[in-house]
Structure formats: structure tokens, C-alpha cells
Write a protein that holds these residues in place. Structure first.
Motif, PDB file in Angstrom:
ATOM      1  N   ILE A 189       0.285  -1.244   0.065  1.00  0.00           N
ATOM      2  CA  ILE A 189      -0.163   0.531  -0.175  1.00  0.00           C
ATOM      3  C   ILE A 189       0.982   1.600  -0.112  1.00  0.00           C
ATOM      4  CG2 ILE A 189      -0.025   0.091   2.843  1.00  0.00           C
ATOM      5  CD1 ILE A 189      -3.212   1.387   2.638  1.00  0.00           C
ATOM      6  N   ILE A 190       0.392   1.802  -0.942  1.00  0.00           N
ATOM      7  CA  ILE A 190       0.888   3.672  -0.556  1.00  0.00           C
ATOM      8  C   ILE A 190       0.206   4.310   0.400  1.00  0.00           C
ATOM      9  CG2 ILE A 190       1.384   5.979  -1.496  1.00  0.00           C
ATOM     10  CD1 ILE A 190       2.320   4.450  -3.921  1.00  0.00           C
ATOM     11  N   SER A 191       0.364   4.544   1.141  1.00  0.00           N
ATOM     12  CA  SER A 191      -0.642   4.732   2.664  1.00  0.00           C
ATOM     13  C   SER A 191      -1.491   6.478   2.248  1.00  0.00           C
ATOM     14  CB  SER A 191       0.112   5.198   4.400  1.00  0.00           C
ATOM     15  OG  SER A 191      -0.696   5.962   5.158  1.00  0.00           O
ATOM     16  N   GLY A 192      -2.411   6.972   2.701  1.00  0.00           N
ATOM     17  CA  GLY A 192      -3.307   7.638   2.238  1.00  0.00           C
ATOM     18  C   GLY A 192      -2.468   9.051   2.942  1.00  0.00           C
ATOM     19  N   ALA A 193      -1.241   8.826   4.035  1.00  0.00           N
ATOM     20  CA  ALA A 193      -0.706  10.388   5.041  1.00  0.00           C
ATOM     21  C   ALA A 193       0.715  10.272   4.324  1.00  0.00           C
ATOM     22  CB  ALA A 193      -0.574   9.226   7.236  1.00  0.00           C
ATOM     23  N   CYS A 194       0.671   9.716   3.441  1.00  0.00           N
ATOM     24  CA  CYS A 194       2.111   9.842   3.204  1.00  0.00           C
ATOM     25  C   CYS A 194       2.382   8.457   1.135  1.00  0.00           C
ATOM     26  CB  CYS A 194       3.458   9.409   3.653  1.00  0.00           C
ATOM     27  SG  CYS A 194       5.059   9.361   3.067  1.00  0.00           S
ATOM     28  N   GLY A 195       2.061   9.746   0.499  1.00  0.00           N
ATOM     29  CA  GLY A 195       2.292   9.440  -0.920  1.00  0.00           C
ATOM     30  C   GLY A 195       2.358  10.463  -1.763  1.00  0.00           C
ATOM     31  N   MET A 196       3.677  10.030  -3.099  1.00  0.00           N
ATOM     32  CA  MET A 196       3.828  11.105  -3.725  1.00  0.00           C
ATOM     33  C   MET A 196       3.490  10.716  -5.439  1.00  0.00           C
ATOM     34  SD  MET A 196       7.159  13.534  -4.778  1.00  0.00           S
ATOM     35  CE  MET A 196       6.608  14.287  -3.224  1.00  0.00           C
ATOM     36  N   VAL A 239     -11.198   2.720   1.591  1.00  0.00           N
ATOM     37  CA  VAL A 239      -9.585   2.140   2.157  1.00  0.00           C
ATOM     38  C   VAL A 239      -9.437   2.375   0.853  1.00  0.00           C
ATOM     39  CG1 VAL A 239      -9.266   0.186   4.067  1.00  0.00           C
ATOM     40  CG2 VAL A 239      -9.444   0.078   1.668  1.00  0.00           C
ATOM     41  N   GLU A 240      -9.085   3.847   0.503  1.00  0.00           N
ATOM     42  CA  GLU A 240      -9.028   3.875  -1.418  1.00  0.00           C
ATOM     43  C   GLU A 240      -7.786   4.192  -1.573  1.00  0.00           C
ATOM     44  OE1 GLU A 240      -8.594   6.862   2.372  1.00  0.00           O
ATOM     45  OE2 GLU A 240     -10.384   6.499   1.077  1.00  0.00           O
ATOM     46  N   ASP A 241      -6.935   4.496  -0.328  1.00  0.00           N
ATOM     47  CA  ASP A 241      -5.217   4.656  -0.129  1.00  0.00           C
ATOM     48  C   ASP A 241      -5.348   3.378  -1.321  1.00  0.00           C
ATOM     49  OD1 ASP A 241      -6.286   3.186   2.069  1.00  0.00           O
ATOM     50  OD2 ASP A 241      -4.737   4.918   3.066  1.00  0.00           O
ATOM     51  N   LEU A 242      -5.949   1.907  -0.419  1.00  0.00           N
ATOM     52  CA  LEU A 242      -5.372   0.646  -0.224  1.00  0.00           C
ATOM     53  C   LEU A 242      -5.981   0.602  -2.321  1.00  0.00           C
ATOM     54  CD1 LEU A 242      -3.967  -2.073   0.094  1.00  0.00           C
ATOM     55  CD2 LEU A 242      -6.432  -2.619   1.202  1.00  0.00           C
ATOM     56  N   ASP A 243      -6.922   0.502  -2.491  1.00  0.00           N
ATOM     57  CA  ASP A 243      -7.549   0.475  -3.317  1.00  0.00           C
ATOM     58  C   ASP A 243      -6.902   1.149  -4.714  1.00  0.00           C
ATOM     59  OD1 ASP A 243      -9.188  -0.131  -5.881  1.00  0.00           O
ATOM     60  OD2 ASP A 243     -11.102   1.256  -4.770  1.00  0.00           O
ATOM     61  N   LEU A 244      -6.464   2.711  -4.211  1.00  0.00           N
ATOM     62  CA  LEU A 244      -5.805   2.992  -5.761  1.00  0.00           C
ATOM     63  C   LEU A 244      -4.174   2.442  -5.950  1.00  0.00           C
ATOM     64  CD1 LEU A 244      -5.367   5.801  -7.439  1.00  0.00           C
ATOM     65  CD2 LEU A 244      -4.243   6.625  -5.570  1.00  0.00           C
ATOM     66  N   THR A 245      -3.540   1.830  -4.522  1.00  0.00           N
ATOM     67  CA  THR A 245      -2.206   1.374  -5.328  1.00  0.00           C
ATOM     68  C   THR A 245      -2.985   0.263  -6.090  1.00  0.00           C
ATOM     69  OG1 THR A 245      -1.692   1.939  -2.871  1.00  0.00           O
ATOM     70  CG2 THR A 245      -0.402   0.517  -3.917  1.00  0.00           C
ATOM     71  N   TRP A 246      -3.634  -0.768  -5.153  1.00  0.00           N
ATOM     72  CA  TRP A 246      -3.586  -2.183  -6.005  1.00  0.00           C
ATOM     73  C   TRP A 246      -4.145  -1.880  -7.468  1.00  0.00           C
ATOM     74  CZ3 TRP A 246      -6.086  -5.931  -2.829  1.00  0.00           C
ATOM     75  CH2 TRP A 246      -5.965  -5.915  -1.678  1.00  0.00           C
ATOM     76  N   THR A 247      -4.703  -0.457  -7.758  1.00  0.00           N
ATOM     77  CA  THR A 247      -5.086  -0.356  -8.931  1.00  0.00           C
ATOM     78  C   THR A 247      -4.080  -0.351  -9.865  1.00  0.00           C
ATOM     79  OG1 THR A 247      -7.428   0.071  -8.512  1.00  0.00           O
ATOM     80  CG2 THR A 247      -6.742   1.033 -10.931  1.00  0.00           C
ATOM     81  N   LEU A 248      -2.827   1.105  -8.944  1.00  0.00           N
ATOM     82  CA  LEU A 248      -1.640   1.215 -10.143  1.00  0.00           C
ATOM     83  C   LEU A 248      -0.972   0.367 -10.598  1.00  0.00           C
ATOM     84  CD1 LEU A 248      -0.984   4.943  -7.876  1.00  0.00           C
ATOM     85  CD2 LEU A 248      -1.960   4.512 -10.286  1.00  0.00           C
ATOM     86  N   VAL A 249      -1.207  -0.468  -9.851  1.00  0.00           N
ATOM     87  CA  VAL A 249      -0.105  -2.071 -10.126  1.00  0.00           C
ATOM     88  C   VAL A 249      -1.033  -2.549 -11.374  1.00  0.00           C
ATOM     89  CG1 VAL A 249       0.529  -4.522  -9.509  1.00  0.00           C
ATOM     90  CG2 VAL A 249       1.196  -2.001  -7.599  1.00  0.00           C
ATOM     91  N   ALA A 250      -2.392  -2.884 -11.084  1.00  0.00           N
ATOM     92  CA  ALA A 250      -2.824  -3.928 -11.990  1.00  0.00           C
ATOM     93  C   ALA A 250      -3.216  -2.893 -13.079  1.00  0.00           C
ATOM     94  CB  ALA A 250      -4.402  -3.840 -11.657  1.00  0.00           C
ATOM     95  N   GLN A 251      -2.383  -1.777 -13.230  1.00  0.00           N
ATOM     96  CA  GLN A 251      -2.345  -0.722 -15.170  1.00  0.00           C
ATOM     97  C   GLN A 251      -1.448  -0.917 -15.169  1.00  0.00           C
ATOM     98  OE1 GLN A 251      -5.292   2.805 -15.331  1.00  0.00           O
ATOM     99  NE2 GLN A 251      -6.629   1.733 -13.909  1.00  0.00           N
ATOM    100  N   GLY A 252      -0.488  -1.366 -14.346  1.00  0.00           N
ATOM    101  CA  GLY A 252       0.973  -1.426 -15.152  1.00  0.00           C
ATOM    102  C   GLY A 252       2.120  -0.172 -14.925  1.00  0.00           C
TER     103      GLY A 252
END
Length: 377
Positions: free
Chosen positions: A183-190, A207-220
Motif C-alpha cells: 500500500i501507499i498510505s493515504g498519509a504519505c504518498g507522492m 480504504v481508498e489508498d489501498l484501492d488506488l495502490t492496487w489499481t495502479l499496480v494492475a494498470q502497470g
């Protein structure tokens, strides 16, 4: 066996850090900060002040997400005081919606996302290390959310005993084996601004930060972890608040496993996601087996035998020594064995709520922990 695996993780993480060490970027005033705020009257002004004092920050975009306290009033006052603060007010949409609204005002090539209760050191190179990863080709990079112990009670001190070193070890090992941190924590991500605008945040989970992290990984996209950036969010001061917060995290994790099921079969899923779930399953089973054996043998002393074995006390004390150096507080070493409280807490929530979330895909309403004023050193 577990001790051997833990040592292997530590050695691998250390080797990875040494091989991939980078200098911080010196591009000051090149980062826009997006700061969502919902009922943050207690700590909002202090957080904005320290962010604007950071040499890497171009502007702070603070989005008041329909607060019902004095957040809006304080935000408007701060905006009149500091020209580099962009104040945005909106009806309540949730954190994801607030972040996306704030993104509309971003002008820098990269944005730093954090929380209103989080202290970001204004006089260090923490953001510079994240920026160096972006300049090296990363699309998104996360740091370490440590613990803000200023004005904190006993529970935050217990939480802080092992939090920072364990996050560093786990996420570095996940980067090495799974290709990206859990995860890229919602408290500390660039993030690269253009990447965040393409993918966006969603409020489909709590958990929008976890959802976003996994989405970014899935999209390469290139998602990384950086141990040289450490920020200090507030911890909960009561068991009730901790239960609510960990329930959100755990059920959100379970729901994201359903939403991102195809990701589980990838390198990231096999080495960054599934091991986190396996540790829970094995841990619960191990505790139940140990208790079933210890209770008939040791009676009332069995919980001490199960939850405070000598090996546990020694290992967590060694880990806590790192935290004690970081926080400059030797008390953390003495409190380290009580970190088992958070292990028990997480296992209990998984049993009560997590498995239900995994089967149904439903989450409880989002609860907000009680905030407290903190003193900026």
C-alpha cells in the motif's frame, strides 16, 4: 522457522536499501500538497503551517469535505493568512471525492497526499527522497507513516514500539519480491499528477489508498516504497477508536481482495497481497492451537505463556530499540511486549468482521477517530 523467515526478510530489505540508495532531490517548490479535511478543527492549522514551511512545497490545496465543526472557518482564516494555501469547500463526498476535487487545482507535475492529522517535518529532506524516486521514473511512491507521540496517551506509545521498523521491513521486502509495496498510505504518498488524473480515486471502499495502490499496480504503473520519507500521523488514544479504525482497514483489505481478484494471481498478488492474508490465517490458527494446549497444562498462567513467550519479548524489544532511537524515547523498549495487543486486536477483527467482508463485499460505515491537538517541536 518464523524466526528464520523474519531474519531473511530483514537481510533482504537491508541489502535492497543499500543497493538502491538515492540522494534527495533538490527541486524545491515543485510539489503541490492535497490535504482533505473532515472535522479537523483541532489540528488543521498546525498541519497547514508545517506543510507551507516545507521547502519542497509549492502550494497546499486543502479541501474541506463538508465538515460540521469549525474546520471551514479555520481554513478560511488560514487562506487569508497564507497566500500559498488554496482553500476549497464542498459538500461531503468522502475522502476520495475530496482528493479528486483538490486535484483540479494542482499545477505542479507531482502531488503529495497526506492527512490533516499528520505532521510532515518541515526541515528535512523527506519529500525530497520521494521526489527523487519520481525523477527516477516512479509513477507513485509511498513513505512511512510513523506515530505522532506529541500529546499522545499510552496506546500510541505501544503502537509506536514496532510500527516504523515493521513497515520498513515489510514494504521493502514486498517491493523486492512483489514488485511494489502492499500500500501507499493515504498519509504519505507522492504521485505524478497526470497519472493520478488518469486513474483517480474512488469511494467504492473505505480504504481508498489501498484501492488506488492496487489499481495502479494492475494498470502497470511503477509503484515504489521509500524508507527515507517518514511522517507522523496521530494514533488512537482508546481501544474503541482503535477497533473502529482497524475494522475499516481490515474489512477494506478483504473487500479489495474481492474487487481485485485477478491481481491475486500476479507476482504482486502472490508476494505482496496473499502473504499478508496468510499471516493472519496462520496466526489465528497458531494462537488457537497454543491456547488449547496451554490452558489444560498451565491453567490461569496459559495466556502469559501463549502471548508473551520469551522469543517474542526478545524479538520485539530488539525491533523497539530502532523505534526508541527514532523517537528518542527509551520507554518504547519497555512497552514493546505489549504490542501483542495489536496482534490480538487484528486477529479478533478478522474473525468478527474481516471474513464477513471477504464473503459479502460489504463494509461498515466509516468512523472517524477522535483527534487531539499536538505540539509542533
Amino acid at each position: 522457522m518464523k524466526t528464520f523467515l523474519f531474519i531473511a526478510m530483514c537481510v533482504s530489505a537491508l541489502a535492497y536499501l543499500l543497493i538502491n540508495a538515492k540522494r534527495p532531490s533538490r527541486r524545491h517548490r515543485s510539489i503541490d500538497v492535497i490535504l482533505p479535511a473532515y472535522n479537523e478543527e483541532v489540528c488543521l492549522e498546525a498541519s497547514i503551517s508545517t506543510l507551507l514551511a516545507n521547502p519542497y512545497v509549492n502550494q497546499v490545496i486543502c479541501v474541506n469535505d463538508g465538515s460540521t465543526d469549525r474546520t471551514s472557518e479555520i481554513l478560511e482564516w488560514c487562506a487569508r493568512k497564507w497566500p500559498r494555501l488554496v482553500a476549497v469547500n464542498q459538500e461531503n463526498t468522502g475522502k476520495g471525492g475530496a482528493l479528486m476535487h483538490g486535484l483540479e487545482y494542482a499545477t505542479a507535475e507531482q502531488v503529495f497526499l497526506t492527512d490533516a492529522d499528520t505532521f510532515v517535518p518541515p526541515d528535512g529532506d523527506d519529500l525530497g527522497y520521494l521526489l527523487a524516486e519520481i525523477e527516477d521514473g516512479a509513477d507513485a511512491v509511498g513513505g512511512i507513516p510513523s506515530s505522532n507521540l506529541s500529546n499522545a496517551g499510552l496506546l500510541p506509545y505501544i503502537r509506536a514500539t514496532v510500527k516504523l521498523p515493521m513497515i520498513a521491513i515489510k514494504r521493502t521486502f514486498q517491493q523486492l519480491t512483489g514488485g511494489a509495496p502492499f500500500i501507499i498510505s493515504g498519509a504519505c504518498g507522492m504521485f505524478r499528477t497526470e497519472v493520478l488524473r488518469k486513474t483517480g480515486f474512488s469511494d467504492r471502499t473505505k480504504v481508498e489508498d489501498l484501492d488506488l495502490t492496487w489499481t495502479l499496480v494492475a494498470q502497470g504503473y511503477d509503484v515504489r516504497h521509500c524508507n527515507r520519507c517518514v511522517v507522523f500521523p496521530q494514533e488512537c488514544n482508546s481501544i474503541v477508536d482503535e477497533w473502529k479504525r482497524w475494522r475499516r482497514w481490515i474489512v477494506g483489505f478483504a473487500v479489495c481482495m474481492r474487487l481485485h481478484a485477478p491481481l491475486l494471481r500476479t507476482r504482486f498478488g502472490l508476494f505482496s497481497i496473499l502473504p499478508m492474508f496468510a499471516v493472519i490465517v496462520i496466526g489465528i490458527a497458531a494462537y488457537l492451537w497454543a491456547l488449547s494446549y496451554a490452558v489444560p497444562t498451565h491453567g490461569l498462567a496459559s495466556p502469559v505463556k501463549v502471548f508473551f513467550p520469551l522469543a517474542w519479548v526478545v524479538v520485539v524489544a530488539m525491533i523497539a530499540a530502532i523505534s526508541a532511537l527514532h523517537h528518542r524515547n527509551i520507554l518504547l523498549v519497555a512497552l514493546a511486549p505489549f504490542a501483542v495487543l495489536y496482534v490480538i486486536l487484528s486477529y479478533a477483527i478478522w474473525a468478527v468482521h474481516g471474513l464477513k467482508g471477504l464473503l459479502t463485499g460489504r463494509e461498515p460505515a466509516r468512523d472517524k477517530p477522535t483527534r487531539y491537538a499536538y505540539v509542533v517541536a
